[in-house]
Design a protein around this motif. Structure first.
Motif, PDB file in Angstrom:
ATOM      1  N   GLU A 248      10.966   6.203  10.014  1.00 24.42           N
ATOM      2  CA  GLU A 248      12.285   5.961   9.442  1.00 24.42           C
ATOM      3  C   GLU A 248      12.296   6.408   7.980  1.00 24.42           C
ATOM      4  O   GLU A 248      11.296   6.272   7.268  1.00 24.42           O
ATOM      5  CB  GLU A 248      12.622   4.456   9.502  1.00 24.42           C
ATOM      6  N   PRO A 249      13.434   6.934   7.501  1.00 19.74           N
ATOM      7  CA  PRO A 249      13.513   7.380   6.099  1.00 19.74           C
ATOM      8  C   PRO A 249      13.371   6.217   5.123  1.00 19.74           C
ATOM      9  O   PRO A 249      13.851   5.113   5.376  1.00 19.74           O
ATOM     10  CB  PRO A 249      14.905   8.014   5.999  1.00 19.74           C
ATOM     11  N   GLU A 250      12.719   6.488   4.015  1.00 15.33           N
ATOM     12  CA  GLU A 250      12.593   5.543   2.912  1.00 15.33           C
ATOM     13  C   GLU A 250      13.240   6.178   1.679  1.00 15.33           C
ATOM     14  O   GLU A 250      13.825   7.253   1.755  1.00 15.33           O
ATOM     15  CB  GLU A 250      11.113   5.259   2.630  1.00 15.33           C
ATOM     16  N   ASP A 251      13.135   5.489   0.525  1.00 12.38           N
ATOM     17  CA  ASP A 251      13.650   6.069  -0.714  1.00 12.38           C
ATOM     18  C   ASP A 251      12.946   7.393  -1.006  1.00 12.38           C
ATOM     19  O   ASP A 251      11.734   7.529  -0.780  1.00 12.38           O
ATOM     20  CB  ASP A 251      13.431   5.114  -1.887  1.00 12.38           C
ATOM     21  N   ILE A 257       6.404  16.197  -8.149  1.00 11.22           N
ATOM     22  CA  ILE A 257       6.682  16.807  -6.854  1.00 11.22           C
ATOM     23  C   ILE A 257       7.672  15.910  -6.126  1.00 11.22           C
ATOM     24  O   ILE A 257       7.349  14.772  -5.770  1.00 11.22           O
ATOM     25  CB  ILE A 257       5.397  16.972  -6.011  1.00 11.22           C
ATOM     26  N   ASP A 258       8.892  16.384  -5.902  1.00 10.10           N
ATOM     27  CA  ASP A 258       9.906  15.599  -5.203  1.00 10.10           C
ATOM     28  C   ASP A 258       9.614  15.584  -3.702  1.00 10.10           C
ATOM     29  O   ASP A 258       9.220  16.611  -3.125  1.00 10.10           O
ATOM     30  CB  ASP A 258      11.301  16.185  -5.444  1.00 10.10           C
ATOM     31  N   THR A 259       9.823  14.415  -3.075  1.00 12.14           N
ATOM     32  CA  THR A 259       9.463  14.274  -1.666  1.00 12.14           C
ATOM     33  C   THR A 259      10.519  13.515  -0.877  1.00 12.14           C
ATOM     34  O   THR A 259      11.312  12.751  -1.427  1.00 12.14           O
ATOM     35  CB  THR A 259       8.124  13.519  -1.515  1.00 12.14           C
ATOM     36  N   TYR A 260      10.493  13.743   0.437  1.00 13.17           N
ATOM     37  CA  TYR A 260      11.158  12.877   1.410  1.00 13.17           C
ATOM     38  C   TYR A 260      10.090  11.937   1.952  1.00 13.17           C
ATOM     39  O   TYR A 260       8.987  12.391   2.329  1.00 13.17           O
ATOM     40  CB  TYR A 260      11.743  13.688   2.565  1.00 13.17           C
ATOM     41  N   ASN A 261      10.381  10.650   1.980  1.00 12.94           N
ATOM     42  CA  ASN A 261       9.394   9.661   2.399  1.00 12.94           C
ATOM     43  C   ASN A 261       9.828   8.977   3.691  1.00 12.94           C
ATOM     44  O   ASN A 261      11.011   8.672   3.879  1.00 12.94           O
ATOM     45  CB  ASN A 261       9.193   8.615   1.303  1.00 12.94           C
ATOM     46  N   ILE A 273       4.366   8.355   4.974  1.00  7.56           N
ATOM     47  CA  ILE A 273       4.094   9.780   4.835  1.00  7.56           C
ATOM     48  C   ILE A 273       5.139  10.394   3.916  1.00  7.56           C
ATOM     49  O   ILE A 273       6.307   9.998   3.939  1.00  7.56           O
ATOM     50  CB  ILE A 273       4.079  10.482   6.223  1.00  7.56           C
ATOM     51  N   SER A 274       4.715  11.330   3.070  1.00  5.32           N
ATOM     52  CA  SER A 274       5.600  12.011   2.123  1.00  5.32           C
ATOM     53  C   SER A 274       5.545  13.510   2.367  1.00  5.32           C
ATOM     54  O   SER A 274       4.457  14.093   2.466  1.00  5.32           O
ATOM     55  CB  SER A 274       5.189  11.714   0.676  1.00  5.32           C
ATOM     56  N   TYR A 284       1.224  13.522   1.193  1.00 11.39           N
ATOM     57  CA  TYR A 284       0.501  12.232   1.208  1.00 11.39           C
ATOM     58  C   TYR A 284       0.783  11.522   2.523  1.00 11.39           C
ATOM     59  O   TYR A 284       1.879  11.615   3.069  1.00 11.39           O
ATOM     60  CB  TYR A 284       1.000  11.387   0.037  1.00 11.39           C
ATOM     61  N   PHE A 285      -0.228  10.835   3.037  1.00 11.36           N
ATOM     62  CA  PHE A 285       0.042   9.861   4.097  1.00 11.36           C
ATOM     63  C   PHE A 285      -1.033   8.780   4.061  1.00 11.36           C
ATOM     64  O   PHE A 285      -2.151   9.012   3.592  1.00 11.36           O
ATOM     65  CB  PHE A 285       0.125  10.535   5.479  1.00 11.36           C
TER      66      PHE A 285
END
Length: 452
Positions: A248-251, A257-261, A273-274, A284-285
């Motif tokens: 599920e998406p997080e903030d 480095i911009d990420t989707y988490n 996981i990022s 990252y995970f």
């Protein structure tokens, strides 16, 4: 027999008395708990100050050990500055401890001498002077005193952490503690101070766990940005098992480095996981699985980690140092180009020691720095490089390494590994200029190999 009733007015009085007793009891309990909380807060402040003293003192000892091997004026100046800073920190926190009744002048004098003496030697060498054999012996003596006092401080620290000892002498954190136990912190500090009973007078007129920080991630700076939906798809492909089913998406992560988490808590395991917004790479995970036993060796763990990196596009990596805690090994890998190890390009991998499962990865250093380098030609041979370092170090291995400096510049060096007084050191000699760039001490323990 006739039952006599208690007059109503007496019943009221009994009720009032009971209520007053209850109020007084509650007030007493509250005051007692408040006093206990205050005592605990004071104890925690003292423990924090003592922990700082112990940490600074350990750093001072390590730095003094390094100065006994330094020969480059600039490196000596760096180490001298760091010794002074760490010694000042130790003295500042020593003053916060409730030991005013003790005479800790020896400890204080040692810390002052450590900073002042290394500063004097740095100034002397920068003015084209040389460190004499006698001055090297003085440095060795200072390091030995540091080692002795640290042995006492470590014993005290172990007792504080196990709560068999309290610093705050007014109360003990251990129930029914005897007065002697309450006072044993002062006794322990007195024992440490005895190290300096015969302290002489000195006569006289600081490999790479963090990546090179850059302003932008070199590896992905020219890659296209992706959507959150595409990032989720790549996270699922990365896992390729049950962990991908309920992500599920997080903030979103914002920083260098911009990420989707994304996260999931499936099967009672918290997993995160990022994915980088630029390039869609796994940054990252972490899989927070408990590991209760160790069934595989560190060599096997490194093998599993290497296989994982190869499958996920991190080819040409070499393991360096590792840490092992709670059944999980955290292994540092660095990229290799043309036989030269690139210490800026780091990836950390977590391996479960019960079955070799990969439980985590952090590739920030790699993405910030990784690119094909234009490596300079060496002007010194390996033999010439080892000839530049202090003869006290018995060198047993030499290789080329690209290392990051505090200035954010990378330099090609010979990594000279050797032993001195049964301790392992790494000395980095610039392969172009012959300058001694850095000295590191390898710390071996049952939990791994780290550098300081």
């Amino acid at each position: 027999m006739e039952n006599k009733k208690i007059p109503r007015k007496y019943g009221v009085l009994y009720g009032i008395a009971a209520a007053l007793f209850l109020v007084v009891s509650i007030a007493g309990i509250y005051q007692y708990q408040k006093a206990q909380r205050l005592a605990l807060a004071v104890e925690n402040q003292y423990v924090h100050a003592f922990t700082e003293v112990a940490d600074y003192m350990r750093d001072v000892e390590v730095l003094l050990e390094k100065t006994t091997l330094v020969s480059d004026p600039g490196q000596l100046a760096v180490l001298s500055s760091e010794v002074y800073r760490q010694a000042s920190g130790a003295k500042a926190n020593l003053a916060l401890l409730p030991v005013a009744e003790l005479n800790l002048s020896g400890t204080s004098k040692f810390l002052s001498h450590a900073g002042d003496y290394t500063a004097y030697l740095a100034s002397k060498v920068l003015d084209s002077g040389e460190v004499t054999e006698e001055e090297y012996k003085n440095l060795e003596a200072l390091a030995d005193y540091g080692n002795q006092v640290n042995a006492h401080l470590e014993k005290l620290q172990d007792k504080l952490y196990s709560q068999s000892l309290s610093i705050h002498t007014a109360r003990s954190l251990v129930a029914h503690a005897e007065e002697e136990e309450e006072q044993s912190f002062s006794a322990g500090m007195e024992e440490a101070e005895k190290v300096f009973q015969d302290y002489p007078s000195l006569i006289y007129d600081g490999p790479f766990s963090e990546h090179l920080e850059t302003t932008e991630p070199v590896m992905i700076k020219d890659e296209l940005r992706i959507t959150q939906e595409e990032a989720l798809k790549r996270a699922k492909e990365f896992f390729g098992d049950w962990r991908s089913r309920s992500l599920e998406p997080e903030d979103e992560g914002k920083g260098r480095i911009d990420t989707y988490n994304f996260t999931t808590g499936n099967k009672g395991r918290e997993i995160s996981i990022s994915v980088t917004k630029q390039g869609g790479r796994i940054l990252y995970f972490l899989d927070n699985r408990d590991v209760s036993e160790e069934n595989i060796s560190m060599d096997e763990a490194i093998h599993y980690a290497n296989e994982f990196l190869s499958v996920h596009g991190f080819g040409g990596m070499e393991s360096s140092y590792y840490d092992r805690e709670n059944g999980i090994a955290t292994i540092n890998f660095a990229a290799v180009q043309d036989g030269v190890i690139l210490y800026s390009d780091l990836v950390k991998v977590k391996v479960a020691l019960d079955n070799g499962e990969i439980l985590g990865m952090e590739a920030g250093g790699y993405m910030m720095s990784h690119t094909k380098r234009e490596l300079p030609a060496t002007r010194l041979s390996a033999e010439e490089a080892t000839g530049r370092i202090n003869k006290r170090l018995s060198v047993d291995h030499v290789r080329l390494a690209l290392i990051p400096l505090e200035s954010r510049r990378e330099v090609l060096c010979y990594e000279c590994r050797g032993t001195y007084k049964e301790r392992d050191f790494l000395i980095y000699v610039n392969a172009e200029t012959g300058k001694e760039e850095k000295i590191l001490m390898l710390v071996h323990s049952e939990n791994g190999i780290l550098t300081v």
